[in-house]
Structures are given as C-alpha cells and as structure tokens.
Motif scaffolding. Structure first.
Motif, PDB file in Angstrom:
ATOM      1  N   PRO A  79       0.848  -1.202   0.000  1.00  0.00           N
ATOM      2  CA  PRO A  79       0.000   0.000   0.000  1.00  0.00           C
ATOM      3  C   PRO A  79       0.888   1.259   0.000  1.00  0.00           C
ATOM      4  CG  PRO A  79      -0.664  -1.536   1.741  1.00  0.00           C
ATOM      5  CD  PRO A  79       0.617  -2.051   1.187  1.00  0.00           C
ATOM      6  N   GLY A  80       0.415   2.304  -0.648  1.00  0.00           N
ATOM      7  CA  GLY A  80       1.178   3.552  -0.685  1.00  0.00           C
ATOM      8  C   GLY A  80       2.033   3.688  -1.934  1.00  0.00           C
ATOM      9  N   TYR A  81       2.381   2.585  -2.525  1.00  0.00           N
ATOM     10  CA  TYR A  81       3.234   2.570  -3.713  1.00  0.00           C
ATOM     11  C   TYR A  81       2.544   3.270  -4.886  1.00  0.00           C
ATOM     12  CZ  TYR A  81       7.526   0.048  -5.100  1.00  0.00           C
ATOM     13  OH  TYR A  81       8.817  -0.301  -5.414  1.00  0.00           O
ATOM     14  N   ILE A  82       1.257   2.897  -5.042  1.00  0.00           N
ATOM     15  CA  ILE A  82       0.506   3.440  -6.180  1.00  0.00           C
ATOM     16  C   ILE A  82       0.335   4.959  -6.019  1.00  0.00           C
ATOM     17  CG2 ILE A  82      -1.781   3.404  -7.313  1.00  0.00           C
ATOM     18  CD1 ILE A  82      -1.820   0.403  -6.826  1.00  0.00           C
ATOM     19  N   ASP A  83       0.134   5.416  -4.766  1.00  0.00           N
ATOM     20  CA  ASP A  83      -0.003   6.867  -4.528  1.00  0.00           C
ATOM     21  C   ASP A  83       1.283   7.591  -4.908  1.00  0.00           C
ATOM     22  OD1 ASP A  83      -2.496   6.353  -3.565  1.00  0.00           O
ATOM     23  OD2 ASP A  83      -1.822   6.140  -1.478  1.00  0.00           O
ATOM     24  N   LYS A  84       2.413   6.989  -4.563  1.00  0.00           N
ATOM     25  CA  LYS A  84       3.703   7.605  -4.908  1.00  0.00           C
ATOM     26  C   LYS A  84       3.836   7.768  -6.416  1.00  0.00           C
ATOM     27  CE  LYS A  84       7.089   6.244  -1.437  1.00  0.00           C
ATOM     28  NZ  LYS A  84       8.247   5.376  -1.208  1.00  0.00           N
ATOM     29  N   GLY A  86       1.430   7.966  -8.500  1.00  0.00           N
ATOM     30  CA  GLY A  86       0.420   8.930  -8.930  1.00  0.00           C
ATOM     31  C   GLY A  86       0.908  10.367  -8.830  1.00  0.00           C
ATOM     32  N   GLN A  87       1.869  10.618  -7.947  1.00  0.00           N
ATOM     33  CA  GLN A  87       2.375  11.989  -7.792  1.00  0.00           C
ATOM     34  C   GLN A  87       3.345  12.378  -8.907  1.00  0.00           C
ATOM     35  OE1 GLN A  87       3.982  11.691  -3.868  1.00  0.00           O
ATOM     36  NE2 GLN A  87       1.946  11.524  -2.947  1.00  0.00           N
ATOM     37  N   GLN A  92      -0.486   8.554 -15.954  1.00  0.00           N
ATOM     38  CA  GLN A  92      -1.939   8.551 -15.794  1.00  0.00           C
ATOM     39  C   GLN A  92      -2.449   7.107 -15.841  1.00  0.00           C
ATOM     40  OE1 GLN A  92      -3.011   9.557 -20.433  1.00  0.00           O
ATOM     41  NE2 GLN A  92      -3.329  11.116 -18.928  1.00  0.00           N
ATOM     42  N   ARG A  95      -3.092   1.555 -12.304  1.00  0.00           N
ATOM     43  CA  ARG A  95      -3.995   0.496 -11.884  1.00  0.00           C
ATOM     44  C   ARG A  95      -3.190  -0.640 -11.270  1.00  0.00           C
ATOM     45  NH1 ARG A  95      -5.866  -3.668 -14.987  1.00  0.00           N
ATOM     46  NH2 ARG A  95      -4.944  -2.804 -16.852  1.00  0.00           N
TER      47      ARG A  95
END
Lengths: 378, 103
Positions: A79-84, A86-87, A92, A95
């Motif tokens: 968890p958190g990897y995808i948010d990183k 995304g920044q 874009q 998924r």
C-alpha cells in the motif's frame, strides 16, 4: 520471336529427355530439394504468423508494467506505492493488477489467475480459458473446485468460457473476482501483484520509466516496447534454433546438389562433347543446362512452398507441435492467421534457387568451352 | 504430347497453387478479421502481456514479465531445465536501457 520460343522448347524437350534418362537420380534430387524448401518455408511461415499474433496481443498490453523486486524476486506492491507513482508528472491511469499462478494437481497443469480491471466477474464465479475448460471438461454453469492456499476446498461456478479464437493468449486463464482472488490466495489487503500505467505523452515513456526507477529503487518498469522486443527476439531465437537444427540437412543438401551439379558424370561430359561435335554452340549447351537447373529448382521451390503453406495453415504445423509443447499440459489449439511476407519469400527463393543454378552453371561452362574431342576423351 | 508441354503444364499447376496460397492467405485474413479484433479487445481489456504458448513455468508463461534470473529461482545455483528454455532466450533488451535500477 516465334522461332526463339520454338528453339527454347526444343532445348527444354532435349533437357527433359536427358533428365528422364537418369530418372532415379534426378527424382531423388527433386524430392530432397523440395523437402528442404518445405522445412525452411514451414519454419519461416510459422514463426512469422506467430510474430503477428504476438504483435496483435501486445498492441493492447499496458504501456508500462511496474514490478517490485525483493532480493531479485518479484514481490507484491505494498500500500502507498501506487499513490507515490500517482504523484509523478506525466503518469496517468495507474492500476494495481492482481494475478498469479496456480498449480492444479488434478491435471498437473499451471493456470494463470487474473482479476479483470472492469470487475466483470461476479463473486463465486469464474471465466475460464478454452484449453483449461477442455482439459477439465468445464462449460458455462458447471461447477469446479480448487484447493485454496489456506487448504480449504473452494467451489466456483463457471460463468463463461473465453472464446476459442483467443486461445493463443488465454488458454490457461482464469478470470476471478477480486474478493475471491484475495481470499483464495490469502492475498494481503491493499497489496497488488504489479502496477499497470499509461504515460500521457508516448514519447516520454522511457523518461518516465527512468524516473520511476529512481523514485522507487526496488521497482522494475517493463515497457510495452520491451515486451514487443522480447517476443520479436523469442521468435527470432526459435527460428534460429530451427535453422540450426536444419543446418545439417541444409549442408547435406548443399553437398548433394554440389556433387550432382558440379561433378559432371562421364556420361554428361560425353553428351556435351557429342553436342558440340555435331554443331551445338557453347551458348546452346549453357542454355540447355540453365533450363535443367531452372526447371528442377523452380519445381522444388513451388512444391516445397505450397506443401509448407498447407502444413502450417491447413494442418496446424504438426511437425512443429512436439517442439513447441515442451512440458506444457495446457497447450493452446490455435489456427494461425496466414501472413506471407513478400521479402521473406524472395529471400527463400534467392537462397534455395540461385545457389543451385550457380552450382549447375560453373562446371557446365567449363566443360562447354573445352574442345569436344578433349571432353569426350576425358 | 511434347515433354516441354507436360513440363509447362506441371509448372503452371504449381504456380497456380502458389498463387492460390497467396489468395487463400488474403481471404483468411479478411475472413478472420473479426476474430483478430476480438482477441485484440480481450487482450487490451485484460492487459495481457504474453502469449499462452508455454505454461509450464512462470518465466516461460510470461517471458516479458520474468526477470533474467527467474529461471534459476527454485534454489540458488539451480539450472533452468524446461525444454522451452531452449526455445526462448532470456530477454536482454531490458539491459539495453542502461538503467541503474535492479533488473
């Protein structure tokens, strides 16, 4: 013009009657020659058609797949990897993907479990690939059980079987609901197998991949372009292996053709001597032999190519199947869409027809320019 | 019949068969265009990255997703032993990028 044609026809008549006098030898040569073209053309047509299938599938592959590695092994995306990710600018459609392998001890085969992004599979249902359905005798609305990673037996209803036409890409696929997937594999919540993402500007894909590697040093981005290259090299390699295996046959044929074409038999030499003695010109003798080489090589090429086409696209290349299957229990049944590349056919023609013609011409020219008396006596 | 006429007939038949192959290829491509579109759509929907040609091991099922060492991951120093390994080469292309990231 008419007299020229008539002259060529007489030359061909003479050539053929000369060939028919040594029927066994020339027929043997034609069979071996056609077989060689057949095998080379089969390898060429088969790998070319497979390459195209791969290209079709990879057109829709994710632009970038990001894997996480731990001690060199593929690991889950926490968890958190995808948010990183995304920044990051330019990235874009991020998924998290869920997929994995499952070994089914019933049929001793590996399956690929996958959660479709659109959530199209209901809880308790499965959509299965055609080869898997065939192997396990499954069809829509039948039930199937698999032993989950927790040890308990879990039952599912088959909602659908993927179309036969897609078997080359979906033979062993099992599409499953996300909740079922997590429960079945004891998959930790919030974790994913890998991340698929697209890049806003297609020209920036490589830069974004480099930035991702810097931002997440334990990750490994795989670009679509690299997947395409992997398959291109895979089929080049496969074709190379086939050709390497065939090289002994090619060499044997080369020796046979060279022996047949260059080592003029005493009969043939005498024939040339007699022809020259009765007034044939050197050009006529060479033309006659050109017709001989041309007729044999053209017949062998056409026969070999047509047989190869039928073998690969009408009978599913049974000669290649044992090599391809390996240890795979689930092997896809597929009818390849024919692809005939003009350049490849031209290359095959050049490398099979021209060497033979050259091998025929050189010794004939040598014999034809010498004195008939000396040729007949030698 | 003259032998040249027979030879011409044989060659013509073979040439026609060759042309028929080219025609058949074209017709098959047109006839199966729908299947190709369906497969492309399915592959794009599911984000498929590989053909299902060799299902015996992770690195042969998804060659484009496997790393260079996955063939030897069963235990240290394990030798890759699947027959498919002789047909597919580890993809060195990833190394072309000269990235400092682990491969």
């Amino acid at each position: 013009m008419k007299s020229w044609i008539e002259k060529q026809r007489h030359l061909i008549d003479f050539t053929l009657s000369s060939l028919l006098r040594r029927r066994g030898r020339n027929l043997g040569l034609l069979v071996v020659y056609s077989l060689l073209v057949f095998v080379l053309a089969s390898a060429m047509l088969y790998s070319h058609a497979l390459r195209r299938e791969a290209a079709v599938i990879l057109e829709g592959a994710p632009e970038v797949v990001l894997q996480r590695l731990v001690a060199g092994r593929h690991d889950l995306i926490p968890p958190g990897y995808i948010d990183k990710i995304g920044q990051m600018r330019g990235v874009q459609d991020i998924r998290g993907r869920l997929w994995g392998y499952y070994y089914d001890s019933v049929v001793k085969a590996n399956y690929t479990f996958m959660v479709p992004a659109d959530g199209s599979v209901a809880k308790g249902a499965l959509v299965v690939g055609p080869a898997l359905a065939r192997q396990r005798g499954l069809e829509a609305n039948t039930g199937v059980s698999f032993r989950a990673y927790s040890g308990e037996l879990r039952s599912f209803i088959i909602a659908d079987v993927l179309p036969q036409a897609s078997e080359i890409a979906s033979a062993d696929l099992i599409l499953i609901n996300e909740d079922d997937f997590r429960a079945f594999f004891n998959y930790p919540a919030g974790h994913y197998t890998d991340v698929a993402l697209t890049v806003a500007n297609a020209k920036e894909v490589r830069n974004v991949a480099n930035k991702l590697s810097k931002l997440l040093p334990d990750s490994r981005p795989i670009l679509r372009e690299e997947m395409q290259r992997t398959y291109a090299s895979l089929f080049d390699w496969r074709e190379g292996i086939m050709l390497a295996l065939l090289s002994a046959a090619i060499l044997a044929f080369a020796i046979l053709a060279w022996e047949k074409a260059s080592g003029l038999s005493a009969d043939e030499k005498r024939e040339i001597g007699i022809l020259k003695a009765i007034g044939w010109e050197t050009g006529d003798v060479i033309r006659m032999k050109l017709w001989e080489g041309g007729l044999i090589s053209l017949t062998a090429f056409l026969l070999g190519f047509v047989a190869a086409y039928v073998h690969v696209f009408k009978f599913g290349a049974p000669l290649f199947a044992p090599v391809l299957k390996g240890w795979a229990v689930l092997y896809p049944r597929f009818d390849l869409v024919p692809v005939i590349d003009g350049l490849q056919v031209a290359t095959l023609f050049f490398f099979t027809v021209f060497p033979y013609m050259a091998a025929v011409l050189v010794p004939i020219w040598r014999a034809a320019v010498t004195d008939p008396d000396a040729v007949m006596r030698s | 019949m003259r032998t040249s006429t027979s030879a011409a007939a044989i060659l013509l038949t073979l040439a026609l068969a060759f042309v028929a192959c080219l025609g058949d290829a074209r017709l098959t491509v047109e006839r199966r265009a729908g299947e190709v579109v369906a497969m492309r759509t399915l592959a794009a929907q599911l984000g498929l990255t590989d053909l299902a040609l060799f299902t015996e091991a992770r690195y042969t099922r998804h060659p484009s997703q496997a790393d260079l060492h996955s063939a030897f991951q069963d235990h240290p120093l394990a030798l890759e032993h699947f027959p498919s390994g002789s047909l597919i080469v580890p993809h060195h292309e990833i190394l072309d990028r000269e990235t400092t990231a682990p491969d």
